[in-house]
Design a protein around this motif. Structure first.
Motif, mmCIF file in Angstrom:
data_model
loop_
_atom_site.group_PDB
_atom_site.id
_atom_site.type_symbol
_atom_site.label_atom_id
_atom_site.label_comp_id
_atom_site.label_asym_id
_atom_site.label_seq_id
_atom_site.Cartn_x
_atom_site.Cartn_y
_atom_site.Cartn_z
ATOM 1 N N ASN A 237 0.901 -4.743 -7.990
ATOM 2 C CA ASN A 237 0.000 -3.645 -7.667
ATOM 3 C C ASN A 237 -1.309 -4.232 -7.158
ATOM 4 O O ASN A 237 -2.383 -3.943 -7.661
ATOM 5 C CB ASN A 237 -0.235 -2.784 -8.904
ATOM 6 N N LYS A 238 -1.214 -5.064 -6.162
ATOM 7 C CA LYS A 238 -2.359 -5.797 -5.652
ATOM 8 C C LYS A 238 -2.857 -5.164 -4.355
ATOM 9 O O LYS A 238 -2.071 -4.718 -3.537
ATOM 10 C CB LYS A 238 -1.923 -7.243 -5.390
ATOM 11 N N ILE A 239 -4.153 -5.128 -4.168
ATOM 12 C CA ILE A 239 -4.718 -4.589 -2.934
ATOM 13 C C ILE A 239 -4.515 -5.627 -1.838
ATOM 14 O O ILE A 239 -4.875 -6.783 -1.982
ATOM 15 C CB ILE A 239 -6.216 -4.267 -3.109
ATOM 16 N N ILE B 16 -11.791 1.763 -2.132
ATOM 17 C CA ILE B 16 -11.080 1.052 -3.208
ATOM 18 C C ILE B 16 -10.080 2.000 -3.871
ATOM 19 O O ILE B 16 -8.930 1.639 -4.110
ATOM 20 C CB ILE B 16 -12.078 0.501 -4.244
ATOM 21 N N ALA B 17 -10.519 3.221 -4.170
ATOM 22 C CA ALA B 17 -9.633 4.196 -4.809
ATOM 23 C C ALA B 17 -8.435 4.522 -3.918
ATOM 24 O O ALA B 17 -7.296 4.599 -4.388
ATOM 25 C CB ALA B 17 -10.409 5.467 -5.140
ATOM 26 N N LYS C 12 -5.945 1.610 -3.866
ATOM 27 C CA LYS C 12 -5.165 1.485 -5.101
ATOM 28 C C LYS C 12 -4.013 2.478 -5.102
ATOM 29 O O LYS C 12 -2.950 2.192 -5.623
ATOM 30 C CB LYS C 12 -6.055 1.696 -6.318
ATOM 31 N N LYS C 13 -4.219 3.651 -4.495
ATOM 32 C CA LYS C 13 -3.149 4.653 -4.404
ATOM 33 C C LYS C 13 -2.121 4.261 -3.358
ATOM 34 O O LYS C 13 -0.929 4.386 -3.552
ATOM 35 C CB LYS C 13 -3.724 6.021 -4.041
ATOM 36 N N THR D 85 -1.245 1.125 -1.421
ATOM 37 C CA THR D 85 -1.490 -0.307 -1.235
ATOM 38 C C THR D 85 -1.082 -0.812 0.139
ATOM 39 O O THR D 85 -1.479 -1.899 0.534
ATOM 40 C CB THR D 85 -0.776 -1.141 -2.310
ATOM 41 N N ASP E 269 -5.042 -0.546 4.411
ATOM 42 C CA ASP E 269 -6.280 -1.256 4.141
ATOM 43 C C ASP E 269 -7.388 -0.575 4.933
ATOM 44 O O ASP E 269 -7.690 -0.960 6.033
ATOM 45 C CB ASP E 269 -6.159 -2.740 4.451
#
Length: 78
Positions: free
Chosen positions: A27-29, A63-64, A67-68, A70, A73
């Motif tokens: 679960n990495k950005i 960022i939010a 995270k949802k 991935t 970008d």
């Protein structure tokens, strides 16, 4: 000799498959967005009319979002 070749090929395919599965499960950005101070100069260039407070909100929202989703970008593609 043929047995070694088949065993090596099988091992390679197995390792590549496991590595791909592990990468997909993390679960990495993807784009590795830094903290606000690190991104401030780039964001000021991209959004010159926004205040620091508004830029903080943009950073927080991005960022939010990342995270949802991935696979996206948003700091790079906007």
């Amino acid at each position: 000799m043929k047995k070694k070749l088949v065993t090596s090929a099988f091992t390679l395919v197995l390792l590549l498959g496991l590595g791909t599965g592990v990468m997909a499960a993390t679960n990495k950005i993807d784009c590795k967005v830094g903290d606000f101070k690190e991104m401030l100069a780039m964001m000021q260039d991209k959004y010159p009319d926004l205040s620091d407070k508004q830029l903080k909100e943009v950073h927080k929202d991005c960022i939010a979002k990342m995270k949802k989703e991935t696979s996206k970008d948003c700091m790079i593609n906007n």
